[in-house]
Design a protein around this motif. Structure first.
Motif, PDB file in Angstrom:
ATOM      1  N   ALA A  23     -12.108  20.282  61.269  1.00 34.14           N
ATOM      2  CA  ALA A  23     -13.196  19.421  60.806  1.00 34.14           C
ATOM      3  C   ALA A  23     -13.231  19.358  59.276  1.00 34.14           C
ATOM      4  O   ALA A  23     -13.469  18.290  58.691  1.00 34.14           O
ATOM      5  N   ARG A  40     -12.782  15.948  56.975  1.00 37.98           N
ATOM      6  CA  ARG A  40     -13.794  15.559  55.981  1.00 37.98           C
ATOM      7  C   ARG A  40     -13.182  15.499  54.587  1.00 37.98           C
ATOM      8  O   ARG A  40     -13.535  14.625  53.784  1.00 37.98           O
ATOM      9  N   CYS A  72      -4.252  15.715  60.949  1.00 43.51           N
ATOM     10  CA  CYS A  72      -5.372  15.518  61.879  1.00 43.51           C
ATOM     11  C   CYS A  72      -4.886  14.667  63.044  1.00 43.51           C
ATOM     12  O   CYS A  72      -4.549  13.486  62.849  1.00 43.51           O
TER      13      CYS A  72
END
Length: 513
Positions: A356, A360, A393
């Motif tokens: 995460a 971000r 990701c």
């Protein structure tokens, strides 16, 4: 009468084999009597246990006849597979001499404790486990040998995990350290399949995960509320490095309050490490309290106050990955994407597998490039860094394609236009931000500073002088007021809070903006 040969295995004291003649009165006696006889004859000290000829541990409460039958059965199995000992006579003829079954006395039980327990479970239904010292005992032990191989392999995996952890401590090469820690983790997990309830294997798995900074997995590996402290070399102490890793695993795994409880329990058990454990309990307790307040402020929509709470928590524990991530969320909401990207980078340094935080960071870098209008060298660097993060990701294929398209059209030829676009974006961002609220007390009524009679910025010496002056006036022996005792007690409580630097800082955060 029967003769038994006892040899040594993994012993620090290299001694010759001991041949014992067992009297008939020892019929059905446990194997612990053989260990006592060895200790008495060889004058050996320390924790000893009995094993078969291949190193498999034998429970101490077994009858010694069953242990001999087990060793004889395994030696017979080897002879059937072709492993024989030949002797050449003077005439030139050769004869086959069967191996003499021998029991071994071993030192340093650690790695074999779980193998011993698993061995008991495997054999608990066999004749040998019931103490039947007949041919059926050997047959039952032979049938149970399938479990013996698994328990021996489990002990070998435990030894491998421990060895790789030690070797990882002895090298400075980061890539080599990671490889050895991965090997230790793999060996511990293979051993865990055989002995899932072994506390020693859980500790090895958690130690490898902690050093790899995979905190949530380490917290899961530790299991329930009871966490055994790693003991230090000195009695009544703990190994601070390993203990701190376990506390970090509990805290960073999502439960800082549990880390505080575990540290408090350790402080009660280990007298010589009480102060260190108590300080860790206070630290993790403070982190949990500050993080809860930051979460509450963020849910209420006050990103500015939440960022201050997270910053205060990071002062207590600067390696907390979730605090860095939460601070990045606040900064992104406040229109500071590049600062948020730096916070995400800190979170990834503390926990490399934080998916995460990586996503971000990529988004914040892309927003930072948009702040420059996708123009200039800085914007190109931001987009390239964002593209690298998006590549790691798995669920961001669409965002990665959009970032690659923006990078293809990024213009770096006009720095003056880049600077103008950056100034225009900064002006728009400032216009969108709400003005900060004026500072005001969070409580109504007199504060502790008013009770002591000192200003808020008073130094410790000024606080002490003000407290002594008021204490002389308010003491019940000198003051005639009916509530003198209550007011004196309130003055003492206020000074106790303000005289402690940590408690004073916490009070200021809660009382003033």
């Amino acid at each position: 009468m029967r003769t038994v040969v006892l040899k040594t295995l993994l012993s620090k004291e290299r001694t010759a084999p001991l041949k014992l003649t067992i009297p008939e009165s020892w019929g059905g006696a446990p194997c612990s009597k053989l260990i006592k006889a060895w200790s008495k004859r060889k004058q050996c000290s320390g924790e000893l246990y009995l094993a078969s000829n291949d190193g498999t541990p034998i429970p101490e409460d077994w009858p010694w006849e069953a242990a001999v039958e087990l060793t004889a059965a395994r030696c017979a199995g080897r002879r059937r597979r072709g492993r024989r000992t030949t002797t050449t006579r003077p005439s030139g003829a050769t004869t086959t001499r069967p191996r003499t079954p021998a029991l071994r006395v071993c030192c340093a039980r650690g790695a074999f404790d779980e193998a011993d327990r698993a061995f008991r479970r495997v054999l608990e239904g066999g004749a040998a486990a019931l103490g039947v010292c007949v041919g059926a005992a050997g047959d039952a032990a032979t049938v149970a040998s399938e479990g013996l191989d698994a328990t021996t392999a489990c002990a070998a995996d435990v030894a491998t995990a421990r060895r790789e952890l030690l070797r990882a401590d002895g090298t400075d090469d980061g890539a080599e350290v990671t490889r050895r820690l991965e090997r230790a983790l793999a060996a511990a997990r293979v051993a865990k399949q055989t002995a899932p309830e072994s506390a020693e294997i859980k500790k090895l798995e958690a130690a490898a995960l902690c050093r790899l900074k995979r905190w949530p997995e380490a917290a899961t590996a530790l299991g329930g509320d009871e966490v055994d402290a790693p003991k230090g070399a000195v009695p009544n102490t703990i190994d601070r490095r390993d203990a701190l890793d376990l506390l970090k695993a509990l805290c960073y795994g999502g439960d800082a309050a549990r880390a505080a409880r575990v540290a408090s329990a350790w402080a009660a058990r280990f007298a010589r490490s009480r102060d260190w454990c108590a300080s860790q309990a206070r630290r993790f307790g403070s982190v949990a309290e500050l993080k809860d307040k930051g979460d509450a402020a963020f849910r209420a929509g006050d990103a500015r106050a939440a960022e201050r709470w997270y910053a205060a928590a990071l002062d207590e524990d600067p390696e907390h990955p979730a605090l860095h991530y939460n601070a990045a969320a606040c900064l992104e909401k406040l229109g500071r994407p590049l600062d948020a990207a730096r916070c995400c980078a800190s979170a990834l340094r503390c926990r490399p597998d934080y998916a995460a935080a990586r996503l971000r960071r990529a988004r914040c870098l892309a927003r930072g490039a948009a702040a420059d209008g996708d123009r200039g060298a800085n914007a190109k660097a931001y987009l390239e860094a964002a593209l690298d993060e998006y590549a790691r990701c798995p669920d961001a294929a669409a965002e990665q394609a959009a970032c690659r398209k923006r990078l293809a059209f990024c213009d770096t030829a006009d720095p003056e236009a880049d600077a103008a676009a950056a100034r225009a974006y900064a002006a728009r961002a400032r216009a969108q931000q709400a003005p900060p609220p004026p500072p005001k007390p969070k409580v109504v009524g007199p504060t502790l500073y008013d009770v002591v009679g000192a200003p808020r910025d008073a130094s410790p010496s000024m606080l002490k002088r003000a407290y002594r002056a008021r204490a002389l006036r308010m003491h019940p022996d000198k003051s005639k007021a009916p509530d003198a005792e209550d007011r004196f007690r309130e003055l003492q409580a206020a000074y106790d809070v303000l005289s402690d630097a940590r408690e004073r800082a916490a009070y200021d955060r809660e009382t003033f903006v």
